[in-house]
Design a protein around this motif. Structure first.
Motif, short mmCIF file in Angstrom:
data_model
loop_
_atom_site.label_atom_id
_atom_site.label_comp_id
_atom_site.label_asym_id
_atom_site.label_seq_id
_atom_site.Cartn_x
_atom_site.Cartn_y
_atom_site.Cartn_z
N GLY A 298 0.83 -1.19 0.00
CA GLY A 298 0.00 0.00 0.00
C GLY A 298 0.87 1.24 0.00
O GLY A 298 2.09 1.15 -0.16
N PRO A 299 0.24 2.43 0.18
CA PRO A 299 -1.18 2.68 0.45
C PRO A 299 -2.01 2.74 -0.83
O PRO A 299 -1.48 2.53 -1.92
N SER A 300 -3.31 3.05 -0.67
CA SER A 300 -4.26 3.11 -1.77
C SER A 300 -4.22 1.80 -2.56
O SER A 300 -4.08 0.73 -1.98
N THR A 301 -4.31 1.86 -3.88
CA THR A 301 -4.23 0.63 -4.67
C THR A 301 -2.86 -0.02 -4.51
O THR A 301 -2.73 -1.24 -4.50
N GLY A 302 -1.84 0.80 -4.34
CA GLY A 302 -0.51 0.31 -3.99
C GLY A 302 0.06 -0.67 -5.00
O GLY A 302 0.05 -0.44 -6.21
N ILE A 303 0.55 -1.79 -4.49
CA ILE A 303 1.09 -2.87 -5.34
C ILE A 303 0.21 -4.09 -5.06
O ILE A 303 0.52 -4.91 -4.19
N PRO A 304 -0.90 -4.23 -5.76
CA PRO A 304 -1.91 -5.21 -5.35
C PRO A 304 -1.49 -6.67 -5.43
O PRO A 304 -2.11 -7.52 -4.78
N THR A 305 -0.44 -6.98 -6.21
CA THR A 305 -0.05 -8.37 -6.36
C THR A 305 1.23 -8.71 -5.61
O THR A 305 1.79 -9.79 -5.81
N LYS A 306 1.69 -7.81 -4.76
CA LYS A 306 2.93 -8.04 -4.01
C LYS A 306 2.64 -8.01 -2.51
O LYS A 306 1.60 -7.53 -2.06
N SER A 307 3.60 -8.48 -1.73
CA SER A 307 3.39 -8.65 -0.30
C SER A 307 4.03 -7.55 0.52
O SER A 307 5.01 -6.93 0.11
N GLU A 308 3.47 -7.34 1.71
CA GLU A 308 4.01 -6.41 2.67
C GLU A 308 3.36 -6.70 4.02
O GLU A 308 2.37 -7.43 4.10
N GLN A 309 3.91 -6.11 5.08
CA GLN A 309 3.32 -6.22 6.42
C GLN A 309 2.95 -4.82 6.91
O GLN A 309 3.17 -4.48 8.07
N SER A 310 2.37 -4.03 6.02
CA SER A 310 2.15 -2.61 6.31
C SER A 310 0.73 -2.28 6.76
O SER A 310 0.42 -1.11 6.97
N ASP A 311 -0.14 -3.27 6.91
CA ASP A 311 -1.50 -3.03 7.40
C ASP A 311 -1.61 -3.18 8.91
O ASP A 311 -2.71 -3.10 9.47
N LEU A 312 -0.50 -3.42 9.59
CA LEU A 312 -0.56 -3.75 11.01
C LEU A 312 -1.23 -2.65 11.83
O LEU A 312 -2.13 -2.92 12.64
N GLU A 313 -0.81 -1.40 11.63
CA GLU A 313 -1.40 -0.32 12.42
C GLU A 313 -2.89 -0.17 12.13
O GLU A 313 -3.66 0.19 13.02
N THR A 314 -3.30 -0.42 10.89
CA THR A 314 -4.73 -0.36 10.57
C THR A 314 -5.48 -1.45 11.32
O THR A 314 -6.56 -1.20 11.88
N LEU A 315 -4.95 -2.66 11.34
CA LEU A 315 -5.60 -3.74 12.08
C LEU A 315 -5.71 -3.41 13.56
O LEU A 315 -6.72 -3.72 14.21
N LEU A 316 -4.69 -2.77 14.10
CA LEU A 316 -4.68 -2.48 15.53
C LEU A 316 -5.56 -1.30 15.91
O LEU A 316 -6.24 -1.33 16.94
N PHE A 317 -5.56 -0.25 15.07
CA PHE A 317 -6.12 1.02 15.52
C PHE A 317 -7.20 1.62 14.62
O PHE A 317 -7.66 2.73 14.88
N ALA A 318 -7.61 0.94 13.56
CA ALA A 318 -8.55 1.55 12.62
C ALA A 318 -9.89 1.94 13.23
O ALA A 318 -10.39 3.03 12.97
N PRO A 319 -10.55 1.09 14.03
CA PRO A 319 -11.86 1.50 14.56
C PRO A 319 -11.71 2.74 15.45
O PRO A 319 -10.79 2.83 16.26
N HIS A 320 -12.64 3.69 15.30
CA HIS A 320 -12.52 4.90 16.10
C HIS A 320 -13.04 4.66 17.52
O HIS A 320 -13.74 3.68 17.79
#
Length: 561
Positions: A298-320
């Motif tokens: 990521g972010p946005s459409t980013g690199i849709p067919t490749k891997s990363e571990q960059s959603d961690l903070e979203t998983l942890l803190f996304a809900p308000h």
């Protein structure tokens, strides 16, 4: 442990993935282990593609630092991902006699083969089938093992297609008269093993965990999880619904769960962003949902067919707001099914959202693995014995959850703060009581031994912290350093939220240095752990799409006093 790494490249439609899949299955039939990664361009059709195949005589679930052999079915777009295929100095590059490698490969040892010419001797012959046979011969894989793999893969297309494929593989096999055959002297396994793909393993974990309703909207790289579940859920009295978008998907899962059916959804970063309001609703209403997030660049459409571990903070803190929930991470490929099963169990047991931090490098990989055990955990809910207020405070924080159609305890579940009986309320006392209840049930629950994993000596000089696809790499680094006289262990926090910080600090107390390894640019796991631990930490963070290699980590550790 013997290893061999080869890569196959070509344009979309050339049959690169088919060739890799056949070789992986042939290696399994011959008694070996393997790990295969796929790499695609973002184009819908015609883009570049490659497979990276790592073979061994012991279980392997990680990338190796260099490749021994590279085969180009063609070279269209190869330069776009050439850095994903680092070659040994003595690596060999195979190419078709009529398709010469690009300039950047001219320094390598080149070998031309009449792949296309051989394929043209067959009616509708395919270069990838001929190449599969040639590679199998070079590796030392028996021809019958490859032909068995062809039969398994193509049998649904009829006997004529299978026979043609087997003949083309045999013709390719015959092209290699003096193979190097590195696998020939390896130890062969005779025990049962699985050839599995990552997303289906995750789906297996959901089924084992009792999930019987899945709603989702297709998104790369999570779609094949849904494709695998679609025909299998009905065999377990379940159903999968393709929603019109991610907002509908999360809300359908909440609705199904409200009626008493363990429910899940799956997505990737952009879809996760759309689901966050629904996730908050599930947390506030204490409605169980399991969410599989397959991380891509990521972010946005980013690199849709490749891997990363960059959603961690979203998983942890996304809900308000204050939104306590569960986040778990698999430790390697074989841990995908157990982690998804555990998440489904935790979601229903604790009446909250349980998120699984998967990633493309695991989800779209394939491997030869030992059979993955069933944890014996299934979604279960505390049911009321009679009339009771739905959100009544309890010592554990978990209150009975009635089934609206069966139990004599109807209630309203919405996103408004509420009294213990579910009546909307803006009183500070009700708000505080429900916040504490939702937090308490997660913090006081006994997550058991699965929360943390430890690999290596009990009194190490160095500890590496890793999750996901980096766990096997970290273990390999620790093994090499320990053998060299530098005791190194690996800690894997499967349970990321709520984080068992005291247990982690206790484990790290004797280590001289602790490193956090992660595949993102902003060191998200490192900063999260720093906020909860008393132990000093070092960071090794690198963004995708390149995987972190063991040699890079070893070099960083050697540079540190």
């Amino acid at each position: 442990m013997n290893t061999y790494a080869l890569a196959i490249t070509g344009s979309g439609g050339a049959g690169v993935v088919t060739a890799g899949t056949l070789l992986l299955n042939a290696a399994a039939r011959a008694g070996y282990y393997g790990w295969m990664l796929k790499s695609f361009g973002p184009q819908i059709r015609g883009g570049e593609s490659s497979v990276m195949l790592y073979l061994s005589d012991a279980p392997i679930e990680r990338v190796l630092d260099r490749f021994d052999l590279l085969l180009g079915l063609d070279w269209k777009g190869f330069e776009r991902f050439a850095d994903e295929v680092p070659l040994h100095d003595n690596a060999v590059v195979w190419h078709d006699s009529h398709a010469h490698p690009p300039e950047l490969l001219q320094r390598c040892s080149l070998r031309a083969l009449p792949l296309n010419d051989t394929a043209r001797t067959f009616d509708k012959g395919r270069i990838n089938m001929v190449a599969t046979g040639a590679l199998a011969a070079e590796l030392g894989l028996p021809l019958d093992a490859v032909q068995d793999a062809v039969h398994k893969l193509l049998s649904r297309k009829g006997d004529a297609v299978v026979e043609a494929g087997q003949q083309q593989v045999a013709a390719g096999h015959a092209l290699i008269e003096t193979p190097s055959a590195p696998l020939r002297n390896w130890h062969r396994q005779t025990t049962p093993r699985w050839v599995a793909a990552g997303n289906p393993l995750t789906g297996l974990g959901l089924l084992r965990g009792g999930v019987r309703f899945v709603s989702a909207y297709p998104i790369t790289p999570a779609t094949d999880l849904l494709e695998w579940l679609a025909p299998r859920l009905p065999t377990q009295s379940g159903v999968l619904i393709q929603a019109e978008d991610e907002l509908a998907a999360i809300n359908m899962a909440i609705g199904a769960s409200f009626t008493g059916t363990p429910a899940a959804t799956a997505t990737s970063g952009p879809g996760l962003a759309l689901m966050t309001e629904g996730i908050g609703l599930a947390i506030a209403s204490e409605t169980p949902v399991t969410l599989i997030n397959v991380n891509r660049g990521g972010p946005s459409t980013g690199i849709p067919t490749k891997s990363e571990q960059s959603d961690l903070e979203t998983l942890l803190f996304a809900p308000h707001g204050d939104s306590p929930h569960i986040v778990v991470a698999p430790l390697g490929f074989s841990d995908l099914a157990p982690t998804a099963q555990w998440a489904a169990y935790l979601a229903d047991r604790l009446q909250t959202v349980a998120m699984v931090a998967s990633e493309q490098a695991l989800a779209q990989a394939s491997a030869i693995v030992e059979p993955v055990p069933d944890l014996g955990l299934q979604a279960e809910r505390l049911r009321p014995a009679g009339k009771a207020c739905r959100y009544a405070p309890t010592e554990s924080g978990v209150s009975p959850m009635p089934l609206p159609a069966l139990d004599d305890a109807r209630y309203v579940a919405d996103g408004l703060e509420h009294t213990e009986c579910g009546v909307p309320s803006s009183f500070a006392t009700d708000h505080r009581a429900q916040l504490e209840k939702r937090q308490r049930k997660l913090e006081t629950f006994d997550y058991g031994a699965r929360a943390l994993a430890w690999e290596g000596p009990e009194d190490p000089d160095t500890v590496l912290i890793a999750i996901g696809s980096l766990w096997p790499t970290a273990v390999a680094v620790a093994d090499e350093r320990t053998t060299a006289g530098h005791p190194t262990a690996v800690l894997g926090p499967r349970l990321l939220m709520p984080l068992p910080a005291e247990q982690i600090d206790a484990r790290l107390a004797q280590a001289r240095q602790v490193w956090v390894l992660e595949n993102n640019h902003s060191a998200q796991l490192y900063h999260y752990l720093r906020g909860h631990l008393n132990t000093p930490l070092h960071s090794f963070a690198q963004p995708g799409p390149l995987p972190i290699q063991a040699g890079e980590v070893l070099a960083a550790l050697e540079e540190t006093p």
